[in-house]
Design a protein around this motif. Structure first.
Motif, mmCIF file in Angstrom:
data_model
loop_
_atom_site.group_PDB
_atom_site.id
_atom_site.type_symbol
_atom_site.label_atom_id
_atom_site.label_comp_id
_atom_site.label_asym_id
_atom_site.label_seq_id
_atom_site.Cartn_x
_atom_site.Cartn_y
_atom_site.Cartn_z
ATOM 1 N N ASP A 25 0.807 -1.215 0.000
ATOM 2 C CA ASP A 25 0.000 0.000 0.000
ATOM 3 C C ASP A 25 0.845 1.272 0.000
ATOM 4 O O ASP A 25 1.735 1.439 0.843
ATOM 5 N N SER A 76 -12.091 -8.007 -4.513
ATOM 6 C CA SER A 76 -12.172 -7.163 -3.323
ATOM 7 C C SER A 76 -13.076 -5.971 -3.598
ATOM 8 O O SER A 76 -13.254 -5.571 -4.752
ATOM 9 N N THR A 77 -13.621 -5.415 -2.543
ATOM 10 C CA THR A 77 -14.366 -4.168 -2.715
ATOM 11 C C THR A 77 -13.436 -3.064 -3.206
ATOM 12 O O THR A 77 -13.891 -2.073 -3.776
ATOM 13 N N ALA A 78 -12.124 -3.231 -3.002
ATOM 14 C CA ALA A 78 -11.164 -2.264 -3.548
ATOM 15 C C ALA A 78 -11.241 -2.248 -5.070
ATOM 16 O O ALA A 78 -11.106 -1.194 -5.700
ATOM 17 N N GLY A 79 -11.463 -3.405 -5.678
ATOM 18 C CA GLY A 79 -11.611 -3.482 -7.120
ATOM 19 C C GLY A 79 -12.971 -3.045 -7.600
ATOM 20 O O GLY A 79 -13.132 -2.567 -8.727
ATOM 21 N N GLY A 107 -12.825 0.953 -5.357
ATOM 22 C CA GLY A 107 -11.608 1.744 -5.199
ATOM 23 C C GLY A 107 -11.316 2.006 -3.732
ATOM 24 O O GLY A 107 -12.231 2.151 -2.920
ATOM 25 N N THR A 108 -10.021 2.027 -3.378
ATOM 26 C CA THR A 108 -9.604 2.333 -2.010
ATOM 27 C C THR A 108 -8.375 3.224 -2.050
ATOM 28 O O THR A 108 -7.371 2.877 -2.681
ATOM 29 N N GLN A 152 -4.406 2.265 -2.265
ATOM 30 C CA GLN A 152 -4.277 0.904 -2.781
ATOM 31 C C GLN A 152 -4.510 0.872 -4.294
ATOM 32 O O GLN A 152 -5.230 0.022 -4.812
ATOM 33 N N TYR A 177 -3.485 -2.537 -5.725
ATOM 34 C CA TYR A 177 -4.396 -3.598 -5.287
ATOM 35 C C TYR A 177 -5.777 -3.435 -5.921
ATOM 36 O O TYR A 177 -6.383 -4.404 -6.389
ATOM 37 N N SER A 178 -6.276 -2.202 -5.952
ATOM 38 C CA SER A 178 -7.583 -1.947 -6.570
ATOM 39 C C SER A 178 -7.570 -2.306 -8.049
ATOM 40 O O SER A 178 -8.540 -2.874 -8.568
ATOM 41 N N LYS A 231 -7.515 -6.184 -8.539
ATOM 42 C CA LYS A 231 -8.784 -6.801 -8.151
ATOM 43 C C LYS A 231 -9.895 -6.467 -9.147
ATOM 44 O O LYS A 231 -10.800 -7.267 -9.376
ATOM 45 N N ALA A 232 -9.836 -5.274 -9.746
ATOM 46 C CA ALA A 232 -10.772 -4.949 -10.820
ATOM 47 C C ALA A 232 -10.477 -5.811 -12.043
ATOM 48 O O ALA A 232 -11.391 -6.263 -12.740
#
Length: 271
Positions: free
Chosen positions: A94, A141-144, A147-148, A151, A154-155, A158-159
């Motif tokens: 991160d 992930s909800t990051a994908g 968005g976070t 991250q 990571y986002s 995961k998207a």
């Protein structure tokens, strides 16, 4: 539920992956445990044996094509088949975009996206040859999905896994291979540092801790994974979220046509 099935679970020496491995073993699956630390791999294998299950370990990273193909090959050599693949291996690095190093970007890309692609390709080649269907479950992930901040790497991966999941569900349905994704929220070694930072920030600013970050356990996720992996399930191309006892279903983004005037109105309103 999974008696006689062979399940390969990447990144299964701790957290969600370990819980999935144990739960699947309890349900009768033959489990291939994967991780990058030989001692950690053996600990999970021994734990599965202690509860009367069957498991073997593979110490290798999914971050390269060769590594991923080796993991699949070792599973096939030992068990003779693969019925279920859980693409769970993951890391975080991160940083805000402007501070992110090339290495932090590439490492996350390699483990999450390349690892999921390479393991899936090798397993699907085997499943198509057997012509008995199969089950693939990817960890997003909800990051994908949303968005976070902090991250971006990571986002992004995961998207990417969402796109991979939706595409493969269509590509592989004629082979009776089901493909789904899960966006878990659970307290693990990977998520704990993030949650602790958010807790500290909320305390420093005298703000309430967001409900979104009040997460469940890895065991909650494992139960959902087993349910989706069972042969009686016909679901494919879906994305489910799991946070404790709260389970959700995400839909693909919807499309709405606009006139130029409607677009101007939206742009002006947003600004």
């Amino acid at each position: 539920m999974l008696t006689g099935k062979v399940a390969l679970i990447t990144g299964s020496t701790r957290g969600i992956g370990k819980s999935i491995a144990l739960q699947m073993a309890k349900e009768g699956a033959l489990v291939a445990v994967n991780g990058t630390n030989a001692n950690s791999v053996q600990i999970v294998v021994d734990e599965i044996h202690s509860i009367g299950g069957h498991a073997m370990g593979i110490c290798e990273s999914v971050a390269t094509i060769a590594g991923a193909e080796y993991i699949v090959s070792k599973t096939l050599t030992h068990f003779g088949k693969i019925d279920i693949l859980i693409n769970n291996a993951g890391i975080t690095r991160d940083q805000l975009l402007v501070n992110m190093s090339d290495q932090a970007w590439q490492e996350v890309l390699d483990v999450h996206l390349t690892g999921t692609f390479a393991c899936t390709r090798a397993v699907v080649q085997h499943m198509k040859t057997r012509d008995e269907g199969g089950c693939l479950i990817n960890m997003t992930s909800t990051a994908g999905l949303m968005g976070t901040v902090g991250q971006v790497n990571y986002s992004a991966v995961k998207a990417g896994i969402l796109g991979l999941t939706w595409t493969l569900a269509e590509e592989l349905k004629r082979f009776s291979i089901r493909v789904n994704a899960i966006a878990p929220a659970a307290l693990t070694d990977m998520t704990q540092p993030v949650i602790e930072r958010i807790q500290a920030k909320c305390e420093a600013e005298s703000k309430p801790f967001p409900d979104f970050w009040k997460v469940g356990s890895p065991e909650d996720v494992a139960k959902v994974v087993v349910l989706i992996a069972d042969d009686s399930s016909t679901v494919s191309g879906q994305v489910f979220s799991v946070n404790g006892s709260k389970i959700g279903k995400w839909e693909k983004p919807s499309h709405a046509e606009l006139t130029l005037e409607e677009l101007k109105d939206i742009v002006c309103r947003e600004n």
